[in-house]
Write a protein that holds these residues in place. Sequence first.
Motif, PDB file in Angstrom:
ATOM      1  N   VAL A  62       0.829  -1.209   0.000  1.00 36.19           N
ATOM      2  CA  VAL A  62       0.000   0.000   0.000  1.00 36.19           C
ATOM      3  C   VAL A  62       0.862   1.257   0.000  1.00 36.19           C
ATOM      4  O   VAL A  62       0.620   2.186  -0.767  1.00 36.19           O
ATOM      5  N   TRP A  63       1.896   1.288   0.829  1.00 36.43           N
ATOM      6  CA  TRP A  63       2.694   2.495   0.970  1.00 36.43           C
ATOM      7  C   TRP A  63       3.754   2.674  -0.110  1.00 36.43           C
ATOM      8  O   TRP A  63       4.278   3.768  -0.283  1.00 36.43           O
ATOM      9  N   SER A  64       4.067   1.617  -0.849  1.00 35.09           N
ATOM     10  CA  SER A  64       5.076   1.759  -1.908  1.00 35.09           C
ATOM     11  C   SER A  64       4.437   1.815  -3.285  1.00 35.09           C
ATOM     12  O   SER A  64       4.556   2.821  -3.985  1.00 35.09           O
ATOM     13  N   VAL A  65       3.753   0.788  -3.673  1.00 34.97           N
ATOM     14  CA  VAL A  65       3.175   0.711  -5.013  1.00 34.97           C
ATOM     15  C   VAL A  65       1.937   1.589  -5.149  1.00 34.97           C
ATOM     16  O   VAL A  65       1.770   2.314  -6.127  1.00 34.97           O
ATOM     17  N   MET A  66       1.070   1.559  -4.154  1.00 34.96           N
ATOM     18  CA  MET A  66      -0.204   2.269  -4.255  1.00 34.96           C
ATOM     19  C   MET A  66      -0.126   3.721  -3.794  1.00 34.96           C
ATOM     20  O   MET A  66      -1.044   4.498  -4.045  1.00 34.96           O
ATOM     21  N   GLY A  67       0.947   4.097  -3.150  1.00 39.91           N
ATOM     22  CA  GLY A  67       1.049   5.437  -2.577  1.00 39.91           C
ATOM     23  C   GLY A  67       1.252   6.563  -3.570  1.00 39.91           C
ATOM     24  O   GLY A  67       1.084   7.726  -3.230  1.00 39.91           O
ATOM     25  N   SER A  68       1.574   6.231  -4.810  1.00 36.85           N
ATOM     26  CA  SER A  68       1.881   7.288  -5.786  1.00 36.85           C
ATOM     27  C   SER A  68       0.677   7.736  -6.611  1.00 36.85           C
ATOM     28  O   SER A  68       0.808   8.634  -7.432  1.00 36.85           O
ATOM     29  N   VAL A  69      -0.488   7.145  -6.383  1.00 36.68           N
ATOM     30  CA  VAL A  69      -1.666   7.513  -7.172  1.00 36.68           C
ATOM     31  C   VAL A  69      -2.508   8.536  -6.424  1.00 36.68           C
ATOM     32  O   VAL A  69      -2.351   8.743  -5.220  1.00 36.68           O
ATOM     33  N   ASP A  70      -3.423   9.160  -7.160  1.00 41.70           N
ATOM     34  CA  ASP A  70      -4.298  10.151  -6.528  1.00 41.70           C
ATOM     35  C   ASP A  70      -5.375   9.450  -5.685  1.00 41.70           C
ATOM     36  O   ASP A  70      -5.438   8.228  -5.613  1.00 41.70           O
ATOM     37  N   GLU A  71      -6.225  10.229  -5.033  1.00 44.58           N
ATOM     38  CA  GLU A  71      -7.216   9.681  -4.102  1.00 44.58           C
ATOM     39  C   GLU A  71      -8.182   8.711  -4.788  1.00 44.58           C
ATOM     40  O   GLU A  71      -8.492   7.645  -4.251  1.00 44.58           O
ATOM     41  N   LYS A  72      -8.646   9.060  -5.975  1.00 42.11           N
ATOM     42  CA  LYS A  72      -9.550   8.177  -6.715  1.00 42.11           C
ATOM     43  C   LYS A  72      -8.833   6.873  -7.068  1.00 42.11           C
ATOM     44  O   LYS A  72      -9.418   5.787  -6.986  1.00 42.11           O
ATOM     45  N   GLY A  73      -7.579   6.974  -7.447  1.00 43.51           N
ATOM     46  CA  GLY A  73      -6.785   5.792  -7.771  1.00 43.51           C
ATOM     47  C   GLY A  73      -6.566   4.903  -6.565  1.00 43.51           C
ATOM     48  O   GLY A  73      -6.567   3.672  -6.683  1.00 43.51           O
ATOM     49  N   ARG A  74      -6.387   5.508  -5.388  1.00 42.47           N
ATOM     50  CA  ARG A  74      -6.217   4.709  -4.165  1.00 42.47           C
ATOM     51  C   ARG A  74      -7.464   3.889  -3.881  1.00 42.47           C
ATOM     52  O   ARG A  74      -7.381   2.720  -3.504  1.00 42.47           O
ATOM     53  N   ALA A  75      -8.632   4.500  -4.080  1.00 40.37           N
ATOM     54  CA  ALA A  75      -9.889   3.773  -3.874  1.00 40.37           C
ATOM     55  C   ALA A  75     -10.012   2.625  -4.880  1.00 40.37           C
ATOM     56  O   ALA A  75     -10.409   1.512  -4.528  1.00 40.37           O
ATOM     57  N   SER A  76      -9.658   2.892  -6.136  1.00 38.79           N
ATOM     58  CA  SER A  76      -9.709   1.843  -7.163  1.00 38.79           C
ATOM     59  C   SER A  76      -8.751   0.703  -6.850  1.00 38.79           C
ATOM     60  O   SER A  76      -9.111  -0.475  -6.971  1.00 38.79           O
ATOM     61  N   LEU A  77      -7.528   1.037  -6.446  1.00 37.10           N
ATOM     62  CA  LEU A  77      -6.551   0.010  -6.099  1.00 37.10           C
ATOM     63  C   LEU A  77      -6.976  -0.772  -4.855  1.00 37.10           C
ATOM     64  O   LEU A  77      -6.759  -1.975  -4.772  1.00 37.10           O
ATOM     65  N   ASP A  78      -7.597  -0.094  -3.915  1.00 37.08           N
ATOM     66  CA  ASP A  78      -8.090  -0.756  -2.715  1.00 37.08           C
ATOM     67  C   ASP A  78      -9.117  -1.821  -3.093  1.00 37.08           C
ATOM     68  O   ASP A  78      -9.032  -2.971  -2.644  1.00 37.08           O
ATOM     69  N   HIS A  79     -10.074  -1.465  -3.946  1.00 34.06           N
ATOM     70  CA  HIS A  79     -11.083  -2.431  -4.389  1.00 34.06           C
ATOM     71  C   HIS A  79     -10.438  -3.569  -5.180  1.00 34.06           C
ATOM     72  O   HIS A  79     -10.806  -4.729  -5.009  1.00 34.06           O
ATOM     73  N   PHE A  80      -9.489  -3.226  -6.039  1.00 37.32           N
ATOM     74  CA  PHE A  80      -8.797  -4.238  -6.842  1.00 37.32           C
ATOM     75  C   PHE A  80      -8.060  -5.227  -5.934  1.00 37.32           C
ATOM     76  O   PHE A  80      -8.148  -6.452  -6.113  1.00 37.32           O
ATOM     77  N   LEU A  81      -7.347  -4.727  -4.951  1.00 36.92           N
ATOM     78  CA  LEU A  81      -6.590  -5.576  -4.043  1.00 36.92           C
ATOM     79  C   LEU A  81      -7.522  -6.460  -3.213  1.00 36.92           C
ATOM     80  O   LEU A  81      -7.247  -7.645  -3.004  1.00 36.92           O
ATOM     81  N   ARG A  82      -8.632  -5.913  -2.770  1.00 35.53           N
ATOM     82  CA  ARG A  82      -9.586  -6.698  -1.981  1.00 35.53           C
ATOM     83  C   ARG A  82     -10.241  -7.800  -2.823  1.00 35.53           C
ATOM     84  O   ARG A  82     -10.575  -8.857  -2.306  1.00 35.53           O
ATOM     85  N   ASP A  83     -10.408  -7.548  -4.122  1.00 37.27           N
ATOM     86  CA  ASP A  83     -10.960  -8.577  -5.009  1.00 37.27           C
ATOM     87  C   ASP A  83      -9.963  -9.712  -5.244  1.00 37.27           C
ATOM     88  O   ASP A  83     -10.367 -10.849  -5.478  1.00 37.27           O
ATOM     89  N   ILE A  84      -8.671  -9.406  -5.209  1.00 39.54           N
ATOM     90  CA  ILE A  84      -7.662 -10.450  -5.373  1.00 39.54           C
ATOM     91  C   ILE A  84      -7.672 -11.392  -4.173  1.00 39.54           C
ATOM     92  O   ILE A  84      -7.636 -12.606  -4.318  1.00 39.54           O
ATOM     93  N   ASP A  85      -7.734 -10.829  -2.984  1.00 43.55           N
ATOM     94  CA  ASP A  85      -7.687 -11.633  -1.763  1.00 43.55           C
ATOM     95  C   ASP A  85      -8.710 -11.116  -0.757  1.00 43.55           C
ATOM     96  O   ASP A  85      -8.392 -10.275   0.085  1.00 43.55           O
ATOM     97  N   PRO A  86      -9.932 -11.615  -0.863  1.00 39.52           N
ATOM     98  CA  PRO A  86     -11.006 -11.106   0.029  1.00 39.52           C
ATOM     99  C   PRO A  86     -10.765 -11.408   1.443  1.00 39.52           C
ATOM    100  O   PRO A  86     -10.498 -11.901   2.243  1.00 39.52           O
TER     101      PRO A  86
END
Length: 86
Positions: A62-86
């Motif tokens: 979260v703090w390395s790969v996902m930290g460089s995107v904007d707020e909307k991107g963080r929400a999208s990545l959060d959902h994507f990551l949760r779908d990979i491993d619920p």
Amino acid sequence: KLLHFKKTSCREPVSVTDCNAVQSLVALFDAMSTPDNGFSKTEAESASFPRVVEKWFVFCLVWSVMGSVDEKGRASLDHFLRDIDP
């Protein structure tokens, strides 16, 4: 998958290459892998050790790969990551 999703579906105000993101992930995970955080020889033998490693890996991700995107991107990545491993 995550790096591809980030590249195709998110906006980075400050662009970070995939190589740099992974390098930051590895460096952060290495820095967090201390006995105080549950990374000791005795802890490695416990049944809960894989779960501890997974939680710290996701934290570092979260703090390395996902930290460089904007707020909307963080929400999208959060959902994507949760779908990979619920």
